[in-house]
Design an enzyme around this catalytic site. Structure first.
Site, PDB file in Angstrom:
ATOM      1  N   THR A 264     -25.258  -4.519  12.278  1.00  0.00           N
ATOM      2  CA  THR A 264     -25.202  -5.029  13.651  1.00  0.00           C
ATOM      3  C   THR A 264     -26.554  -5.659  14.012  1.00  0.00           C
ATOM      4  OG1 THR A 264     -26.001  -2.997  14.764  1.00  0.00           O
ATOM      5  CG2 THR A 264     -23.651  -3.116  14.281  1.00  0.00           C
ATOM      6  N   GLY A 265     -26.495  -6.745  14.817  1.00  0.00           N
ATOM      7  CA  GLY A 265     -27.730  -7.367  15.308  1.00  0.00           C
ATOM      8  C   GLY A 265     -28.424  -8.193  14.248  1.00  0.00           C
TER       9      GLY A 265
ATOM     10  N   TYR B 282     -36.084   3.270  26.963  1.00  0.00           N
ATOM     11  CA  TYR B 282     -36.036   2.870  25.549  1.00  0.00           C
ATOM     12  C   TYR B 282     -36.235   4.115  24.674  1.00  0.00           C
ATOM     13  CZ  TYR B 282     -37.243   0.457  21.157  1.00  0.00           C
ATOM     14  OH  TYR B 282     -37.276   0.019  19.845  1.00  0.00           O
TER      15      TYR B 282
ATOM     16  N   GLY C 295     -34.364 -14.476  12.822  1.00  0.00           N
ATOM     17  CA  GLY C 295     -35.657 -14.073  13.383  1.00  0.00           C
ATOM     18  C   GLY C 295     -35.718 -12.598  13.733  1.00  0.00           C
TER      19      GLY C 295
HETATM   20  N1  NAP Z   1     -39.513  -5.027  16.082  1.00  0.00           N
HETATM   21  C1  NAP Z   1     -40.082  -3.838  16.178  1.00  0.00           C
HETATM   22  O1  NAP Z   1     -41.327  -3.724  16.264  1.00  0.00           O
HETATM   23  C2  NAP Z   1     -39.263  -2.599  16.159  1.00  0.00           C
HETATM   24  C3  NAP Z   1     -39.946  -1.378  16.144  1.00  0.00           C
HETATM   25  C4  NAP Z   1     -39.205  -0.215  16.163  1.00  0.00           C
HETATM   26  C5  NAP Z   1     -37.833  -0.253  16.158  1.00  0.00           C
HETATM   27  N2  NAP Z   1     -37.195  -1.453  16.185  1.00  0.00           N
HETATM   28  C6  NAP Z   1     -35.720  -1.433  16.212  1.00  0.00           C
HETATM   29  O2  NAP Z   1     -35.225  -2.339  15.259  1.00  0.00           O
HETATM   30  C7  NAP Z   1     -33.942  -2.827  15.677  1.00  0.00           C
HETATM   31  C8  NAP Z   1     -33.908  -4.341  15.524  1.00  0.00           C
HETATM   32  O3  NAP Z   1     -34.901  -4.867  16.359  1.00  0.00           O
HETATM   33  P1  NAP Z   1     -35.543  -6.307  16.194  1.00  0.00           P
HETATM   34  O4  NAP Z   1     -37.013  -6.104  16.272  1.00  0.00           O
HETATM   35  O5  NAP Z   1     -34.958  -7.038  15.060  1.00  0.00           O
HETATM   36  O6  NAP Z   1     -35.076  -6.916  17.595  1.00  0.00           O
HETATM   37  P2  NAP Z   1     -34.504  -8.367  17.965  1.00  0.00           P
HETATM   38  O7  NAP Z   1     -35.239  -9.407  17.233  1.00  0.00           O
HETATM   39  O8  NAP Z   1     -34.519  -8.412  19.451  1.00  0.00           O
HETATM   40  O9  NAP Z   1     -33.012  -8.291  17.422  1.00  0.00           O
HETATM   41  C9  NAP Z   1     -32.079  -7.455  18.049  1.00  0.00           C
HETATM   42  C10 NAP Z   1     -30.686  -7.800  17.597  1.00  0.00           C
HETATM   43  O10 NAP Z   1     -29.782  -6.972  18.365  1.00  0.00           O
HETATM   44  C11 NAP Z   1     -28.803  -7.820  18.945  1.00  0.00           C
HETATM   45  N3  NAP Z   1     -28.279  -7.295  20.208  1.00  0.00           N
HETATM   46  C12 NAP Z   1     -28.943  -7.088  21.373  1.00  0.00           C
HETATM   47  N4  NAP Z   1     -28.089  -6.684  22.323  1.00  0.00           N
HETATM   48  C13 NAP Z   1     -26.855  -6.624  21.750  1.00  0.00           C
HETATM   49  C14 NAP Z   1     -25.562  -6.286  22.212  1.00  0.00           C
HETATM   50  N5  NAP Z   1     -25.324  -5.954  23.489  1.00  0.00           N
HETATM   51  N6  NAP Z   1     -24.536  -6.327  21.361  1.00  0.00           N
HETATM   52  C15 NAP Z   1     -24.729  -6.696  20.070  1.00  0.00           C
HETATM   53  N7  NAP Z   1     -25.930  -7.054  19.565  1.00  0.00           N
HETATM   54  C16 NAP Z   1     -26.986  -7.015  20.405  1.00  0.00           C
HETATM   55  C17 NAP Z   1     -29.523  -9.138  19.168  1.00  0.00           C
HETATM   56  O11 NAP Z   1     -28.583 -10.175  19.375  1.00  0.00           O
HETATM   57  P3  NAP Z   1     -28.880 -11.400  20.380  1.00  0.00           P
HETATM   58  O12 NAP Z   1     -29.614 -12.413  19.573  1.00  0.00           O
HETATM   59  O13 NAP Z   1     -27.519 -11.832  20.804  1.00  0.00           O
HETATM   60  O14 NAP Z   1     -29.716 -10.869  21.505  1.00  0.00           O
HETATM   61  C18 NAP Z   1     -30.293  -9.251  17.870  1.00  0.00           C
HETATM   62  O15 NAP Z   1     -29.470  -9.731  16.850  1.00  0.00           O
HETATM   63  C19 NAP Z   1     -33.752  -2.324  17.108  1.00  0.00           C
HETATM   64  O16 NAP Z   1     -32.882  -1.222  17.114  1.00  0.00           O
HETATM   65  C20 NAP Z   1     -35.145  -1.905  17.544  1.00  0.00           C
HETATM   66  O17 NAP Z   1     -35.131  -0.861  18.506  1.00  0.00           O
HETATM   67  C21 NAP Z   1     -37.875  -2.631  16.173  1.00  0.00           C
END
Ligand code: NAP
Length: 334
Positions: free
Chosen positions: A47-48, A206, A52
């Site tokens: 999922t997600g 969060y 980028g």
């Molecule tokens: N980046 C970090 O530093 C970091 C650190 C710790 C944990 N994480 C965790 O890693 C995971 C991925 O994060 P990321 O950094 O890759 O974030 P991101 O770049 O914001 O990607 C998030 C993804 O989730 C999707 N999403 C958001 N809301 C949604 C919804 N209602 N239904 C379905 N999909 C949805 C987004 O789709 P859209 O494009 O449509 O918005 C996107 O594909 C998250 O769980 C985050 O908490 C990240």
């Protein structure tokens, strides 16, 4: 224990676990030409996966090792199509798109119906999508948006497709992508909704969802019949911070006023491939099986880096029951 470090990339980890990726086996059964002819195939659902993001990198690197099916789930079909094209340009892999808005239980139920109609099992489910520190809003079902998206949506989807997971010929694995941010808050047992917004703290909100992601893995491990791990990918510049005003990110010491990263070694920034590595390890490292329900950091089991409340079995059962009550449906007993 593997030799991976914080600098290992998703490509390196996926290559190391190539056998696990292309041999994780579900079955597809045909009644013709022979009754009950079963082919061994492997399906991974992430999922997600918007370009980028960590999820897009995870899906791309897994796709190099020929899972028989890769299901890309997300709320925007156009975003899913871009990731599908990128993957198909690089590999001969079968990619299926699944429209799934985790913030809407109606959408989650529709997506689960579609997934349950696939002619294959789901062997690895990577619950990766998430939002962080967004301003307070409620979803159509009246839930605080981070709680609905990061926890309730994945909890409901996973439970609804549980028969597909449990039908896997190998033991299916569910990864819940959490964060070190779980240390910002335990579950606010008596006030998960922050008093309808009156007491809203976007970082605590969060934090409680990321605690929920970890407790969900603990509960799934207790449930049995599946493996589940939570993980922290590390601090990575993705779209996740897009909802946070630049001034706030500058004040937190993460970004410079021009939007570039503050290169302080204490912040331990990772690249997207380095962050995605831990998610791939949590999904495919066979060694983890002996620590079902555990927390993975830098591609290694790291339960000692978790807040005690986030790996607590009683809390995991309590969260399961609370989530069922919020949704208004009972699932298998954790
Ligand atoms: N980046 C970090 O530093 C970091 C650190 C710790 C944990 N994480 C965790 O890693 C995971 C991925 O994060 P990321 O950094 O890759 O974030 P991101 O770049 O914001 O990607 C998030 C993804 O989730 C999707 N999403 C958001 N809301 C949604 C919804 N209602 N239904 C379905 N999909 C949805 C987004 O789709 P859209 O494009 O449509 O918005 C996107 O594909 C998250 O769980 C985050 O908490 C990240």
């Amino acid at each position: 224990m593997t030799a991976f470090t914080a600098k290992s990339t998703a490509e390196q980890v996926a290559k190391h676990f190539s056998n696990a990726i292309n041999s994780k086996s579900g079955t597809i059964t045909f009644n013709w030409p022979l009754p009950q002819l079963a082919l061994t195939i492997a399906t991974v659902l992430v999922t997600g996966v918007t370009q980028g993001t960590l999820g897009a990198e995870v899906a791309l690197r897994i796709s190099h090792h020929q899972p028989a099916n890769l299901v890309l789930a997300g709320r925007s079909l156009s975003a899913l199509n871009i990731t599908k094209s990128t993957i198909e340009a690089a590999n001969p892999v079968s990619v299926t798109l699944l429209e799934l808005d985790l913030a809407s239980q109606a959408s989650v139920r529709a997506a689960a119906r579609t997934a349950n109609s696939y002619p294959f099992t789901i062997d690895v489910l990577i619950n990766n999508a998430g939002i962080m520190a967004v301003p307070y809003t409620k979803t159509a079902e009246g839930l605080e948006r981070q709680w609905a998206t990061n926890h309730i949506g994945h909890f409901l989807f996973t439970n609804l497709i549980m028969p597909k997971l449990r039908a896997s010929r190998s033991t299916a694995r569910i990864v819940n992508v959490s964060s070190a941010g779980h240390k910002r808050s335990d579950i606010r047992w008596d006030d998960v909704g922050f008093g309808g917004g009156e007491r809203y703290d976007k970082w605590a909100a969060y934090g409680q969802t990321k605690t929920a992601n970890m407790l969900f893995s603990v509960a799934l491990a207790k449930l049995g019949g599946v493996e589940s791990f939570s993980c922290y990918p590390g601090r990575v510049r993705t779209n996740l911070v897009n909802s946070i005003p630049l001034e706030e990110l500058v004040a937190a010491g993460w970004l410079h006023p021009d939007g570039s990263l503050v290169e302080d070694p204490k912040l331990k920034w990772k690249t997207i491939p380095e962050g995605a590595a831990t998610i791939v390890a949590a999904a495919f490292d066979p060694e983890l099986a002996k620590a079902n329900g555990g927390y993975v950091v830098d591609s290694q089991l790291a339960n000692d880096e978790a807040a005690l409340y986030a790996l607590d079995e009683k809390a995991a059962v309590r969260l399961w029951k609370l989530s069922e009550k919020i949704i208004g449906e009972k699932f298998l007993d954790a």
